[in-house]
Write a protein that holds these residues in place. Structure first.
Motif, mmCIF file in Angstrom:
data_model
loop_
_atom_site.group_PDB
_atom_site.id
_atom_site.type_symbol
_atom_site.label_atom_id
_atom_site.label_comp_id
_atom_site.label_asym_id
_atom_site.label_seq_id
_atom_site.Cartn_x
_atom_site.Cartn_y
_atom_site.Cartn_z
ATOM 1 N N PHE A 230 0.821 -1.205 0.000
ATOM 2 C CA PHE A 230 0.000 0.000 0.000
ATOM 3 C C PHE A 230 0.858 1.260 0.000
ATOM 4 N N ALA A 231 2.037 1.186 0.565
ATOM 5 C CA ALA A 231 2.901 2.360 0.601
ATOM 6 C C ALA A 231 3.571 2.599 -0.748
ATOM 7 N N ASP A 232 3.973 1.519 -1.433
ATOM 8 C CA ASP A 232 4.727 1.654 -2.676
ATOM 9 C C ASP A 232 3.819 1.743 -3.908
ATOM 10 N N GLY A 236 -1.434 -1.513 -7.089
ATOM 11 C CA GLY A 236 -0.729 -2.635 -7.680
ATOM 12 C C GLY A 236 -1.356 -3.975 -7.338
ATOM 13 N N ALA A 237 -0.743 -5.028 -7.890
ATOM 14 C CA ALA A 237 -1.268 -6.387 -7.690
ATOM 15 C C ALA A 237 -1.189 -6.816 -6.235
ATOM 16 N N ALA A 238 -0.082 -6.465 -5.543
ATOM 17 C CA ALA A 238 0.076 -6.889 -4.151
ATOM 18 C C ALA A 238 -0.970 -6.227 -3.254
ATOM 19 N N ALA A 239 -1.280 -4.954 -3.513
ATOM 20 C CA ALA A 239 -2.313 -4.270 -2.717
ATOM 21 C C ALA A 239 -3.676 -4.942 -2.919
ATOM 22 N N ASP A 240 -3.973 -5.324 -4.146
ATOM 23 C CA ASP A 240 -5.229 -6.036 -4.406
ATOM 24 C C ASP A 240 -5.267 -7.376 -3.683
ATOM 25 N N VAL A 278 1.485 -7.809 8.206
ATOM 26 C CA VAL A 278 0.737 -7.156 9.286
ATOM 27 C C VAL A 278 0.412 -5.712 8.921
ATOM 28 N N LEU A 279 1.393 -4.970 8.478
ATOM 29 C CA LEU A 279 1.187 -3.556 8.183
ATOM 30 C C LEU A 279 0.297 -3.359 6.959
ATOM 31 N N ASP A 280 0.508 -4.177 5.919
ATOM 32 C CA ASP A 280 -0.334 -4.045 4.726
ATOM 33 C C ASP A 280 -1.770 -4.450 5.008
#
Length: 462
Positions: A230-232, A236-240, A278-280
C-alpha cells in the motif's frame, strides 16, 4: 500426498522433462550414427542318413539324424569349424571373435541347420556363411560313424547358398533414438517426482490447499524486501491481494467477525515477511474506513518498528507492567492506523504475554479500535503465539514461498488447534506473478480445522 500432487509436480517440471527427453533423444541419435551398418546373410544345410534299404532302416536313420542335428548346430560355432573358414577367407579374426558373428539354428521338427552371419560388409557376410556351411559339412562327415563299406552314415549337404543382402539389417537407428528419448523423459519424470518428495518447501497456494489444515485466505505477490504494497503501489497487484485477504477475513463468518487478529508465521525465517503482511493488512482495513491498531507483540526481535519507521523505546511492555498509560504508548502511523511497538524487551517475555495485564491490555485495545492486529512470533519458534492467540479471535498464519515447508505449516496449525486457538486462515507470501496467474487466485476456503468461538476470547482468557 494425493495423485494430484504428483501430477502438479510433473506439470511444474515439464521444461526439465522436455530438456532431458530431447537430450536423451539427441544422445541416442548420435550414438546410432556412430554404429556401422550390419548385413545379415544366411545359408542352410540338410542333414540326412546316407543309407537305408527298408522302411525300418529309414525310420531308424531319421531318428538318428534328428538326435545329431542339435549337436551339429552347436558344432557350427566351434573352433574346429571356424578355423578352416578363417584360413580359407584370410580373415583377421580369432575363432572366438568370429563365433560372435555366427548364429546356427535348427528349425523345429526339421533336420535343417540355418547358419546366419552378421558382418559390416555384405559380400563378406555371404562368403563367411557359405564357408561355415562347407566347413560344417566336412567336419560332420568326419565325425559321423562309418558304414561297413567305410563310408559316412550321414549326409550333410548345403541346400541354400548365402547371397549378399541388398539392405542392412541394423542398427535400427530410429529405435535407438526413440529409446534415448524415452530414457531421457523417464529420467525427467523421476527427477520431478523425487524433487516433489524431497523438496517440501511451499511453492503455490495449491501446495497449501492440499494440506487441508486451514482455509487459504490468499497469496501475496512477490515484492522488494522491506517494502509494503500500500505504501509503494496502492493500485498494484500486491495491494489487491491484501484487499482480497481482508474480504476473506470479514466475510468468512458474518455472525462473529474477527476483530482481534493475531498474525503469526510458520517459522522464524518468515519474520520479515510477516511484519510486512501485518502492516499491509492494517492498511487494507483502514482503506475501508475502520480504525486499526497494530500491536508489535514479538518480543523476540520482530523488527516491526524498523519496518514501520517508528521508535520502539516505549510501548507494549511499558503499558502491561504499568509504567505507561495506553494512550501514551500509541504511535500514530498512517491515516486510521496506529502502532504500539514492543517497548523495553524483558529477558523472558512469556510470563508477561500470558499475564492478566496482557489480557486486559488486548481487551482495552479491542474497545478503542475497530480492528486490532497483533504481530506475534513464529508458532514453532516460541510459545508466545499460542498465548497471544488465546487472547484473540484467531490466528492468521503467514507462510513464505521457498522458505516455509509443508511439514512446518502442518505442525504450526496443529500446535494452535491443540490449545484451542482457531486458525482463521493461511496467507502465502512471495508468490511469483506467473504462479498466481496459473493458480487462478486463492481457492475457495475449506472448513477450518477448529471452529472459532463467537466473539473471541475476552479479558478472562488465561
Amino acid at each position: 500426498m494425493d495423485p494430484q500432487h504428483y501430477w502438479r509436480a510433473l506439470v511444474k517440471s515439464w521444461p526439465v522433462i522436455l530438456v532431458l527427453a530431447l537430450l536423451g533423444g539427441a544422445a541416442g541419435y548420435g550414438y546410432a550414427q556412430t554404429r556401422p551398418d550390419s548385413f545379415r546373410s544366411t545359408s542352410s544345410v540338410f542333414v540326412s542318413a546316407a543309407e537305408g534299404s527298408d522302411p525300418n532302416e529309414l525310420l531308424q536313420g531319421s531318428s538318428y539324424t534328428q538326435n545329431l542335428v542339435q549337436s551339429y548346430t552347436r558344432l557350427a560355432t566351434s573352433t574346429v569349424v571356424l578355423e578352416p573358414v578363417i584360413s580359407d577367407l584370410g580373415l583377421d579374426l580369432t575363432p572366438v571373435q568370429l563365433a560372435r558373428q555366427v548364429t546356427a539354428e535348427n528349425p523345429l521338427n526339421t533336420v535343417i541347420i540355418d547358419v546366419t552371419v552378421v558382418d559390416s560388409d555384405r559380400q563378406r557376410a555371404a562368403d563367411i556363411a557359405n564357408a561355415v556351411t562347407r566347413s560344417l559339412s566336412d567336419e560332420a562327415r568326419s565325425l559321423s560313424p562309418e558304414s561297413a563299406a567305410g563310408l559316412s552314415t550321414l549326409s550333410v549337404a548345403p541346400i541354400a547358398e548365402a547371397t549378399p543382402p541388398n539392405s542392412p539389417a541394423g542398427p535400427n537407428r530410429r529405435l535407438i533414438a526413440l529409446t534415448g528419448l524415452a530414457i531421457g523423459a523417464a529420467l525427467g519424470i523421476v527427477f520431478a517426482l523425487v524433487r516433489s518428495v524431497v523438496d517440501t518447501r511451499l511453492r503455490s497456494t495449491a501446495d497449501v490447499d492440499e494440506l487441508r489444515v486451514a482455509p487459504v485466505l490468499g497469496s501475496v505477490a512477490r515484492r522488494r524486501r522491506g517494502s509494503m504494497a500500500f505504501a509503494d503501489e496502492p493500485q498494484g497487484a500486491a495491494a489487491d491481494d491484501f484487499r482480497r485477504i481482508r474480504a476473506q477475513l470479514q466475510f468468512s463468518d458474518v455472525d462473529a467477525v474477527a476483530r482481534t487478529i493475531a498474525v503469526s508465521s510458520v517459522s522464524t525465517d518468515d519474520r520479515e515477511s510477516r511484519g510486512a503482511v501485518v502492516l499491509d493488512l492494517a492498511l487494507a482495513y483502514a482503506e475501508r474506513g475502520q480504525s486499526v491498531l497494530v500491536i508489535d507483540a514479538d518480543l523476540r526481535g520482530g523488527g516491526l518498528a524498523d519496518l514501520a519507521a517508528v521508535s520502539d523505546e516505549t510501548g507494549l511492555t511499558d503499558v502491561v507492567v504499568g509504567r505507561l498509560e495506553f494512550a501514551d504508548a500509541v504511535t500514530p502511523w498512517r491515516d486510521r492506523v496506529d502502532v504500539i511497538p514492543t517497548g523495553e524487551v524483558p529477558p523472558n517475555p512469556s510470563p508477561l504475554l500470558s499475564s492478566k495485564s496482557m489480557a486486559l491490555f488486548v481487551e482495552s485495545a479491542r474497545e478503542r479500535y475497530d480492528v486490532v492486529i497483533v504481530d506475534t512470533p513464529g508458532v514453532l519458534s516460541s510459545s508466545d503465539a499460542l498465548e497471544l492467540g488465546r487472547l484473540s479471535d484467531g490466528v492468521v498464519l503467514v507462510a513464505t514461498v521457498g522458505h516455509s515447508s509443508r511439514g512446518q505449516l502442518v505442525q504450526a496449525a496443529r500446535a494452535l488447534t491443540g490449545v484451542q486457538v482457531p486458525v482463521l486462515g493461511i496467507v502465502l507470501d512471495g508468490v511469483s506473478e506467473s504462479a498466481q496467474r496459473a493458480g487462478g487466485g486463492p481457492s475457495a476456503p475449506k472448513a477450518p480445522i477448529s471452529s472459532r468461538p463467537a466473539g473471541g476470547r475476552g479479558v478472562d482468557a488465561p
